[in-house]
Design an enzyme around this catalytic site. Sequence first.
Site, PDB file in Angstrom:
ATOM      1  N   GLU A 138      41.953  -6.441 -45.935  1.00 56.03           N
ATOM      2  CA  GLU A 138      40.936  -6.301 -46.975  1.00 56.03           C
ATOM      3  C   GLU A 138      41.004  -7.483 -47.932  1.00 56.03           C
ATOM      4  O   GLU A 138      42.098  -7.892 -48.346  1.00 56.03           O
ATOM      5  CB  GLU A 138      41.125  -4.994 -47.768  1.00 56.03           C
ATOM      6  CG  GLU A 138      40.927  -3.716 -46.988  1.00 56.03           C
ATOM      7  CD  GLU A 138      41.078  -2.477 -47.872  1.00 56.03           C
ATOM      8  OE1 GLU A 138      40.958  -2.629 -49.114  1.00 56.03           O
ATOM      9  OE2 GLU A 138      41.320  -1.387 -47.346  1.00 56.03           O
ATOM     10  N   GLU A 178      47.275   1.878 -46.656  1.00 53.12           N
ATOM     11  CA  GLU A 178      47.836   1.696 -47.991  1.00 53.12           C
ATOM     12  C   GLU A 178      48.769   2.820 -48.458  1.00 53.12           C
ATOM     13  O   GLU A 178      48.554   3.421 -49.519  1.00 53.12           O
ATOM     14  CB  GLU A 178      46.713   1.501 -49.025  1.00 53.12           C
ATOM     15  CG  GLU A 178      45.930   0.215 -48.823  1.00 53.12           C
ATOM     16  CD  GLU A 178      44.886  -0.009 -49.917  1.00 53.12           C
ATOM     17  OE1 GLU A 178      44.609   0.931 -50.687  1.00 53.12           O
ATOM     18  OE2 GLU A 178      44.346  -1.131 -49.991  1.00 53.12           O
TER      19      GLU A 178
END
Length: 737
Positions: free
Chosen positions: A605, A501
Amino acid sequence: MAGHHKRETRHGNERAVRSHAPTRREQVERNSPHNTPGKRKSRNGSPERQQQETPERRERREKREKRVSRETQDRSPKHNSRTPERRRRQDPTSYTSSERSSNPLSLESLAKLDAYNEKQSGRPQEKEGLLAAKEKNQGHQRRRKEKVASGRVLKDKTRHRRNTEHQREKRRVISGPLAEEGKVRRRGGYIAEENGKKRFGRKFWLFLISAVLLLVMLIPMGIYASKKHGGSHGSGGSSDNGPDPANENLKGVNENDIPAAAKNTYLDPFIWYDTTDFNVTYTDATVGGLSVMGLNSAWDDATRANENVPPLDKKWVYGTMPIRGVNLGGWLSIEPFITPSLFQSYKRNQGIIDEYTLTKELGPQKAAKTLEKHYAMFIKEDDFKQIQAAGFDHVRISYSYWAVTTYPGDPYVPKISWRYLLRAIEYCRKYGLRVNLDLHALPGSQNGWNHSGRQGAIGWLNGTDGDLNAQRSLDIHTQLSTFFAQPRYKNVITIYGLANEPKMIALPTTAVLDWETKAAAVVRKSGMQQYLVVGDGFLGLSKWKGQLSGVQNVILDVHQYTIFNKNQINFPHQKKIQYACQGWTEQMQQSNNVATGFGPTICGEWSQADTDCALFLNNVNTGSRWEGTLPTSDPTTSVTTPHCPPNSGTCSCDKANVDPSAYSDEYKQWLMMYAEAQMVSFEAGWGWFYWTWVTESAVQWSWKAGMAAGILPKKTWQRDFNCTADIPDFADLPENF
């Protein structure tokens, strides 16, 4: 008796020598002019006095001495109120210690006993006859005590020698005096005493009763508070779950085989909290500068995760066979909402909000002890066994750069998590699970979020040390890829992440892409041929078409949640499922095709969470979008009005955080359908990884807890909904619970 008193045990030459100074009475006697070699002084006075004493005076004196003797005994300490003869009649074993220990009575204890006797015998002489009677009685009691103490020491020395010989076989010699001096190296356990009789006084029982009453009042309050702020319904994970590891494999290891330079370091297994399934034979060998200590030399890749997938030593056809994986989040990279217990004991004004502030507050030694226990207890071998049984075939393991190294000013615990990462990979191998290695935290923080290690400013490719931290990250990948290029990892590690991320909406896009290109070159140069993973950086999948075209075998990773988007969290229940079936499916299909998007795409995710109400989900001690209590300095993310679905009444996290046993049947049906819709959507790409396997209390973020609650499938491939059937309107299901 003045001078030295020696005792020899029945085991040999071991002697306990006890000495004490003459009492005040003895000093007076020695200096008396009547104390000559020719005349021995009586304890009742001078010889002349005894010769002149009449029978009447002698009778009165003897009565007075008896009375004084009785009064002296009555005034003696409470624990000595029973005479030696009475103790012997009541308890034949009263000459042994009533508080047993594996160590002999120390010289310090004997000295205290002598000091007590000397204090009793050194009182001012008010009357010569009275003192004589007192000293006679005290001398009698002292001899009794010395006899009792001698028996205790003899028995305790015998027991200590026997225990020491037994401990020597284990190569772990622990003694009471050494523990007191801080010279015993512990592995997180404690030195236990053997059971024995012990009398407790009135104060002890009053304290015990008060403590019980206090617990009776506090426990219900704690349960209520926990449920109000995220639920006390643990999902099975805990950093304090179960007894300390037995570490049986240290029995056959000689502690002296550990070089002096390695003692009390990362390479010393005798200071490891957990040695289960580690090779504890000392070695200083490294690969890529990373230790191999703990690894076994043999491995077997013939295991398969389930009947639907090939064994590890057979090729997985990515793009054809969907990935059905799960994350091990909040384990080797701490995340407050996954393990809130690590943060709940601190006050708000202390500012303990992430792993950086937590380890800084704890300090190096306590931080190492706390986090290693968390590593050992939060995820165990049984978790990998359950993951396999649930139908998963891949595991995404998040870890941080301090598993490899730390830098000046870092408070993080260095290298200990590296050992647990290696063991986790071996557990995956044992159960046929392929591994996606996810470097979750980079030097400087690549996104400024708490799960990157430090919440706040981004110091990676940004700020004063941005370039330095970018280079440090490349150096770390050089070490990691060199290590994992070993033949033993080519089948079990199939996916390798470069950076989790990176916040590309706040960083220069070109700078991030350039760094990822360099990182890919570093990994390939080291010999790793596994698939590489880059995050979409929250730019949106459509922005990635044609990017990194010069890098081979790269997968684009997207993380999909509705609850972190203030324009999606307020979707009604039916619309959330529709969005998963249509919106996310379309995005995955478009991105997964090189003609219309980037190419290979996975969802690394996702969860079935319906709200952002889980404790500490939006950072420690912050509010939620759901209740409108999340003000930020960024107007694009600040939420100060409730964002549960429109016209649904009061938005309450109290209702959202109830125990799953209180869920209605219709709500359970919705949660299951919402999860199954997402699985279908993400399998339009290369597959998915659920976030996460286990949490302490956030049920809708734990596959393990969700499966137990009946809101997630028992097997990942067993589903009742596949987005082709009509989606119910869930009219009877309150939008705000």
